[in-house]
Write an enzyme that holds these catalytic residues in place. Structure first.
Site, PDB file in Angstrom:
ATOM      1  CG  ASP A  10     -10.457   0.540  -2.765  1.00 46.34           C
ATOM      2  OD1 ASP A  10      -9.930  -0.409  -2.154  1.00 46.34           O
ATOM      3  OD2 ASP A  10     -10.749   1.619  -2.205  1.00 46.34           O
TER       4      ASP A  10
ATOM      5  CD  GLU B 291      -7.732   0.489   2.998  1.00 47.52           C
ATOM      6  OE1 GLU B 291      -7.230   0.666   4.114  1.00 47.52           O
ATOM      7  OE2 GLU B 291      -7.358   1.138   1.987  1.00 47.52           O
TER       8      GLU B 291
ATOM      9  CD  GLU C 237      -3.481  -1.766   3.051  1.00 47.26           C
ATOM     10  OE1 GLU C 237      -2.777  -1.123   2.246  1.00 47.26           O
ATOM     11  OE2 GLU C 237      -4.702  -1.592   3.177  1.00 47.26           O
TER      12      GLU C 237
HETATM   13 ZN   LIG Z   1      -4.055   0.177   0.998  1.00 46.06          ZN
END
Ligand SMILES: [Zn+2]
Length: 357
Positions: free
Chosen positions: A75, A129, A158
């Site tokens: 997302d 998330e 990330e």
């Molecule tokens: Zn992230």
């Protein structure tokens, strides 16, 4: 819609990043992207693929002695006139380029193209998330199929701008209360001013020297700050009560109990009430796959200062770190972008690490 994740696209992490960015997937709208990812993975003979909600998990079962997780959320935050992607020189602009479809592209590229990794690998492509934790795909998988999460080491893809950010800091909020005695402001010597007493609390915060600690080679910088102050009764009354809310970010060599003890030391003589606490996570870099990962990256790790899903794995006793090509400072910005060269460098690093010896 035809699946844009063709074999040619899957073979190139840059093209793959762009294709993923161009499938809109703001939180709670991940069905289409999850469909595309699932279809690709179900066609890969060396993977077993499962889906829960809009979270897709695929894993190898090669009988290796260690298992690692590569995880990326599908997302993005809401679009901000930054969809679809655009290219400007070496930069790819668009929602999710940095946070974190370039990282997702790593996992999907490796899942599709590396049949014989040196560890067994569990790949996660998970939903939601960027919003409250109860929607988070890893939360939901942890409730429904906790065994899917079992591993010896986890990499969250990330944005870290190509370096390793390991562990994460803990956070605690507390209210420091000062008391006094009410009186008429015209005869203030009959009272005791609780707001004036707050001056000493603020002075201690202002002169507080935050600790810097190195844990397993990672630097963590703590911080203690007033984040809110409330007091006062009326314009003509000496106040008898004042509250200073303090936020303390602490390195993971302290657990919440030790953090509280330290807070109480700093504010000795004052009433302290802890209102909220979350434990940090130690870097956990001594596991063999973690050491080999650091060797493949070849640059010193740093401590993660915010909270990420790394802490979720750490709480399960699985060492975890963050590694991705995007610049974390650009995440959630209108001008979010990623450097093409960073995508290529990170993909090469992961390949060095995971490819058979
Ligand atoms: Zn992230």
């Amino acid at each position: 819609m035809e699946n844009p994740l063709t074999p040619e696209v899957l073979a190139d992490p840059v093209q793959l990043t762009r294709a993923l960015v161009d499938i809109e997937s703001v939180s709670l709208n991940e069905k289409v992207i999850a469909d595309c990812v699932e279809e690709v993975l179900r066609g890969v003979p060396h993977l077993t693929t499962h889906r829960h909600g809009n979270t897709v998990m695929a894993r190898t079962d090669l009988g290796r002695s260690q298992r690692v997780v590569l995880a990326g959320h599908l997302d993005t935050v809401p679009l901000n006139n930054n969809f679809p992607s655009t290219m400007r020189g070496d930069l790819m602009y668009g929602c999710g380029t940095s946070d974190m479809k370039s990282g997702v592209a790593y996992a999907l590229h490796l899942a599709a193209t590396l049949p014989d990794p040196r560890y067994d690998v569990t790949y996660f492509f998970y939903e939601a998330e960027e919003i409250e934790s109860r929607y988070n795909g890893l939360t939901l998988v942890g409730q429904a199929y906790p065994e899917w999460l079992e591993a010896d080491f986890a990499v969250l893809l990330e944005p870290t701008y190509g370096i390793v950010e390991a562990g994460c800091q803990g956070t605690m909020r507390a209210v420091v209360t000062t008391t006094g005695e009410r009186a008429h402001a015209a005869r203030s010597w009959h009272g005791v001013n609780a707001i004036h007493a707050a001056g000493e609390v603020l002075r201690r915060l202002q002169t507080y020297e935050a600790r810097r600690v190195t844990i397993e080679g990672c630097d963590f910088r703590e911080g203690m700050n007033a984040v809110r102050i409330v007091g006062g009764v009326a314009g003509n009354v000496i106040p008898d009560h004042c509250e200073i809310e303090v936020n303390y970010r602490y390195a993971p060599d302290r657990d919440p109990a030790a953090a509280e003890e330290h807070l109480r030391e700093v504010f000795a003589g004052f009433e302290v009430t802890v209102t909220d606490a979350a434990a940090g996570a130690a870097p956990g870099l001594d596991a063999a796959p973690a050491r080999e990962f650091l060797a493949a990256v070849g640059a010193a790790p740093i401590g993660k200062l915010g909270w990420t899903d790394v802490a979720r794995f750490a709480a399960m006793g699985i060492p975890a770190l963050n590694f991705g090509p995007g610049d974390p400072n650009l995440a959630h910005h209108k001008d979010e972008h990623v450097e093409i060269s960073k995508i290529r460098d990170g993909a090469a690093t992961l390949h060095r690490w995971l490819a058979p010896a």
